[in-house]
Write a protein that holds these residues in place. Structure first.
Motif, PDB file in Angstrom:
ATOM      1  N   THR A   9       0.896  -1.209  -0.042  1.00 43.22           N
ATOM      2  CA  THR A   9       0.101   0.059  -0.066  1.00 43.22           C
ATOM      3  C   THR A   9       0.823   1.250  -0.005  1.00 43.22           C
ATOM      4  OG1 THR A   9      -1.610  -0.940   1.162  1.00 43.22           O
ATOM      5  CG2 THR A   9      -1.942   1.179   1.319  1.00 43.22           C
ATOM      6  N   GLY A  10       1.681   1.464   0.998  1.00 42.26           N
ATOM      7  CA  GLY A  10       2.624   2.601   1.223  1.00 42.26           C
ATOM      8  C   GLY A  10       3.851   2.739   0.557  1.00 42.26           C
ATOM      9  N   SER A  12       6.533   1.868   1.863  1.00 40.72           N
ATOM     10  CA  SER A  12       7.402   2.364   2.821  1.00 40.72           C
ATOM     11  C   SER A  12       8.193   1.475   3.557  1.00 40.72           C
ATOM     12  CB  SER A  12       6.678   3.497   3.782  1.00 40.72           C
ATOM     13  OG  SER A  12       5.885   2.830   4.537  1.00 40.72           O
ATOM     14  N   GLY A  36       3.838   1.346  -4.489  1.00 42.27           N
ATOM     15  CA  GLY A  36       2.784   1.389  -3.569  1.00 42.27           C
ATOM     16  C   GLY A  36       1.649   1.687  -4.326  1.00 42.27           C
ATOM     17  N   LYS A  38      -0.760   3.165  -3.027  1.00 39.10           N
ATOM     18  CA  LYS A  38      -0.799   4.642  -2.360  1.00 39.10           C
ATOM     19  C   LYS A  38       0.535   4.986  -1.815  1.00 39.10           C
ATOM     20  CE  LYS A  38      -5.956   4.655  -1.593  1.00 39.10           C
ATOM     21  NZ  LYS A  38      -7.107   4.575  -0.818  1.00 39.10           N
ATOM     22  N   ALA A  39       1.276   5.216  -2.537  1.00 41.82           N
ATOM     23  CA  ALA A  39       2.816   5.274  -1.767  1.00 41.82           C
ATOM     24  C   ALA A  39       2.758   6.546  -1.079  1.00 41.82           C
ATOM     25  CB  ALA A  39       3.801   5.603  -2.889  1.00 41.82           C
ATOM     26  N   SER A  40       3.533   6.207   0.095  1.00 41.60           N
ATOM     27  CA  SER A  40       3.658   7.224   1.179  1.00 41.60           C
ATOM     28  C   SER A  40       4.560   8.384   0.781  1.00 41.60           C
ATOM     29  CB  SER A  40       4.297   6.629   2.510  1.00 41.60           C
ATOM     30  OG  SER A  40       5.243   6.102   2.427  1.00 41.60           O
ATOM     31  N   ASN A  44      10.156   3.968   5.603  1.00 44.78           N
ATOM     32  CA  ASN A  44       9.985   4.031   7.053  1.00 44.78           C
ATOM     33  C   ASN A  44      11.681   3.937   7.593  1.00 44.78           C
ATOM     34  OD1 ASN A  44      10.275   2.382   9.590  1.00 44.78           O
ATOM     35  ND2 ASN A  44       8.039   2.171   9.368  1.00 44.78           N
ATOM     36  N   SER A  63      10.364   5.444  -1.939  1.00 44.30           N
ATOM     37  CA  SER A  63       8.828   5.056  -2.068  1.00 44.30           C
ATOM     38  C   SER A  63       8.302   5.713  -3.386  1.00 44.30           C
ATOM     39  CB  SER A  63       8.164   5.719  -0.661  1.00 44.30           C
ATOM     40  OG  SER A  63       6.717   5.472  -0.703  1.00 44.30           O
ATOM     41  N   ASP A 104       2.558  -5.741   8.696  1.00 48.07           N
ATOM     42  CA  ASP A 104       3.278  -4.537   8.880  1.00 48.07           C
ATOM     43  C   ASP A 104       3.642  -4.289  10.024  1.00 48.07           C
ATOM     44  OD1 ASP A 104       4.216  -1.912   8.368  1.00 48.07           O
ATOM     45  OD2 ASP A 104       2.134  -0.913   7.683  1.00 48.07           O
TER      46      ASP A 104
END
Length: 134
Positions: A9-10, A12, A36, A38-40, A44, A63, A104
């Motif tokens: 999703t992210g 990250s 992603g 919905k890439a952040s 991280n 990301s 996650d």
């Protein structure tokens, strides 16, 4: 050289860790990228420091949104989270899409990142190897 996309999703944490691990351990037959749904827009910091500590980190890892890779001819697309699996777009040039979910570790104790990295190595790498390297 085969191309694999690791999608979450992210983009990250899990997908970046999988991208780095595949490139570090399987670079002779597979080139991994990650993205992603919905890439952040950021990696991280705990995931990045773990990858740096293990010697897997490369400055090119970041990301990125799915639009940057959607037209790449991938031999395999792997979703590593349930949300990405449910919302995974059709890749016009992907040969096969599989789902191998990992919890996650974001927001959890730093030790959880190492556990996730180990799981990715034990569970995902053999699948990618059997799909693309044998």
């Amino acid at each position: 050289m085969k191309n694999v996309l690791i999608l979450c999703t992210g983009n990250s944490c899990r997908s970046i860790m999988a991208e780095a691990l595949i490139n570090a351990k399987m670079g002779d037959c597979v080139y991994a990228q990650s993205s992603g749904v919905k890439a952040s827009g950021k990696v991280n910091p705990n995931a990045q420091s773990l990858l740096e500590e293990k010697g897997y980190w490369k400055d090119v890892y970041h990301s990125k949104v799915i639009d940057t890779v959607i037209d790449t001819p991938f031999d395999l697309v792997v979703t590593v989270c349930d949300h990405a699996h449910e919302t995974c777009p059709m890749f016009p040039k992907a040969v096969k899409t599989i789902h191998v979910a990992f919890e996650d570790p974001s927001g959890k104790a730093v030790e959880e990142y190492a556990k996730t990295l180990d799981l990715i190595e034990k569970e995902l790498l053999p699948i990618v190897k059997s799909e693309l390297c044998d």
